[in-house]
Design an enzyme around this catalytic site. Sequence first.
Site, mmCIF file in Angstrom:
data_model
loop_
_atom_site.group_PDB
_atom_site.id
_atom_site.type_symbol
_atom_site.label_atom_id
_atom_site.label_comp_id
_atom_site.label_asym_id
_atom_site.label_seq_id
_atom_site.Cartn_x
_atom_site.Cartn_y
_atom_site.Cartn_z
ATOM 1 N N GLU A 83 0.857 -1.015 0.091
ATOM 2 C CA GLU A 83 0.019 0.066 0.008
ATOM 3 C C GLU A 83 0.709 1.277 0.112
ATOM 4 O O GLU A 83 0.543 2.056 1.018
ATOM 5 C CB GLU A 83 -1.025 -0.156 1.185
ATOM 6 C CG GLU A 83 -1.825 -1.163 1.277
ATOM 7 C CD GLU A 83 -3.014 -1.319 2.488
ATOM 8 O OE1 GLU A 83 -2.801 -0.460 3.134
ATOM 9 O OE2 GLU A 83 -3.814 -2.242 2.398
ATOM 10 N N ASN A 86 2.190 -5.414 -3.174
ATOM 11 C CA ASN A 86 0.691 -5.434 -2.745
ATOM 12 C C ASN A 86 -0.137 -4.262 -2.565
ATOM 13 O O ASN A 86 0.428 -3.436 -1.901
ATOM 14 C CB ASN A 86 0.571 -6.402 -1.540
ATOM 15 C CG ASN A 86 -0.689 -6.981 -1.119
ATOM 16 O OD1 ASN A 86 -1.355 -7.768 -2.060
ATOM 17 N ND2 ASN A 86 -1.300 -6.892 -0.027
ATOM 18 N N HIS A 145 -10.620 -6.084 -2.300
ATOM 19 C CA HIS A 145 -11.617 -6.096 -1.370
ATOM 20 C C HIS A 145 -12.818 -5.149 -1.968
ATOM 21 O O HIS A 145 -12.858 -4.182 -2.442
ATOM 22 C CB HIS A 145 -11.088 -5.003 -0.126
ATOM 23 C CG HIS A 145 -10.266 -5.844 0.627
ATOM 24 N ND1 HIS A 145 -10.475 -6.727 1.515
ATOM 25 C CD2 HIS A 145 -8.841 -5.643 0.906
ATOM 26 C CE1 HIS A 145 -9.487 -6.946 2.238
ATOM 27 N NE2 HIS A 145 -8.292 -6.441 1.729
ATOM 28 N N GLU A 161 -6.406 -10.476 -0.933
ATOM 29 C CA GLU A 161 -7.292 -10.168 0.148
ATOM 30 C C GLU A 161 -8.660 -10.370 -0.187
ATOM 31 O O GLU A 161 -9.431 -9.358 0.150
ATOM 32 C CB GLU A 161 -6.696 -9.219 0.839
ATOM 33 C CG GLU A 161 -5.351 -9.092 1.130
ATOM 34 C CD GLU A 161 -4.821 -7.772 1.711
ATOM 35 O OE1 GLU A 161 -5.720 -6.924 2.387
ATOM 36 O OE2 GLU A 161 -3.557 -7.434 1.788
ATOM 37 N N ASP A 182 -12.324 -10.307 -0.421
ATOM 38 C CA ASP A 182 -13.882 -10.423 0.288
ATOM 39 C C ASP A 182 -14.834 -9.423 -0.272
ATOM 40 O O ASP A 182 -14.505 -8.384 -1.176
ATOM 41 C CB ASP A 182 -13.649 -10.121 1.732
ATOM 42 C CG ASP A 182 -13.198 -8.712 2.237
ATOM 43 O OD1 ASP A 182 -12.982 -7.909 1.239
ATOM 44 O OD2 ASP A 182 -12.634 -8.592 3.343
#
Length: 376
Positions: free
Chosen positions: A172, A213, A249, A277, A279
């Site tokens: 990030e 990432n 996400h 990651e 979801d």
Amino acid sequence: MNSRRRSALITTAALGASVVLFSQAAAFAGQPSHHNPAPPSDSLRALAAPVGLRIGTAVNTDQLASNPAYTAILNSQFSSVTPENVMKWDAVEPTQGTYNWAPADALVASAKANGQLVRGHTLVWHSQLPAWLTQEASSLSADQLRALLKKHITDEVTHFKGKIWQWDVVNEAFNDDGTLRDTIWLQKLGSGYIADAFRWAHAADPKAKLFYNDYNIEYTGPKSNAVYALVSQLKSQGVPIDGVGFQTHLDTQYGLPDLENNLQRFAKLGLNVAETEVDVRTTLPVTSLEQNAQVAGYTSTLQACLAVKQCISYTVWGFGDAYSWVPSVFAGEGAADIYDADLQPKAEYTALQQTLALATGAPHRPDSGHDDGDRH
């Protein structure tokens, strides 16, 4: 996880009536075993194995240590694992010079016993730094801060040498507008800290796959383009970067990303890619239309990965709603995972299961780690 994350998300109206809700599947039990028994043939990990795709999850190590139902699902369904927190800097070095490897070591040992590969998460981040570092950072010279960062990366990667498949080396580093995030690393070390981090990690474990990432790079736009420019530059400079992680996400309030195209353009740089990651959160209580949108989100993201042979892993950020990060960060939202709060599989789980079952024609992953007994 990052509380400031403005995540990529799904428009329910755009899904149409074509979204099919699948019947719920039975949860697969299976205690962890040092004999590495074959997973159920209709588990996610077994269904993904024929095309060489690793299906992973982030792991809550407290639940791994104490919850047999959680552990049974973890080990039967997933062929790779990512620690939610126990490899972050504040967890491994809470006091300067004093390391606490035990929780991460336990996860690595569990993974080995159950035929799982490990994604290390994460070496360089602006969040979850130990208090001793943040308190003295402003008074440190650039050389002092660089030395601390190099020592941290070298010590951690060396500790786990030979045991980590993929490292999220830098996490990030960009804002949504494509500018570099104003962190202590950028302020003191300049943008070169990113290349340095990859070089130091590679020196400590030359066989580990090293990833950048980030979130919100699933869409083509300023942030995704900035990351593309960065990794292109790193590649041209000979920096040892192996891949890019797309956190993925999602939220049912927003449109689906052009994820396959983005994965493919990064892959064309000679990089592996991964969804790291995944979801799909929504507002609570969940309506049938919102669950349709969640099903579509999981289906489309997995299909995108399957379509790109350099997409070597697809990781959900936890699998049980009871342990999700979402409700504590996004008020009124949740139900983001593929199992409910009682660890029963949801339609989202079945969507992944059926997508994998239909993926026999997908290209085989070229670089998905050693065989672990999932192949049939």
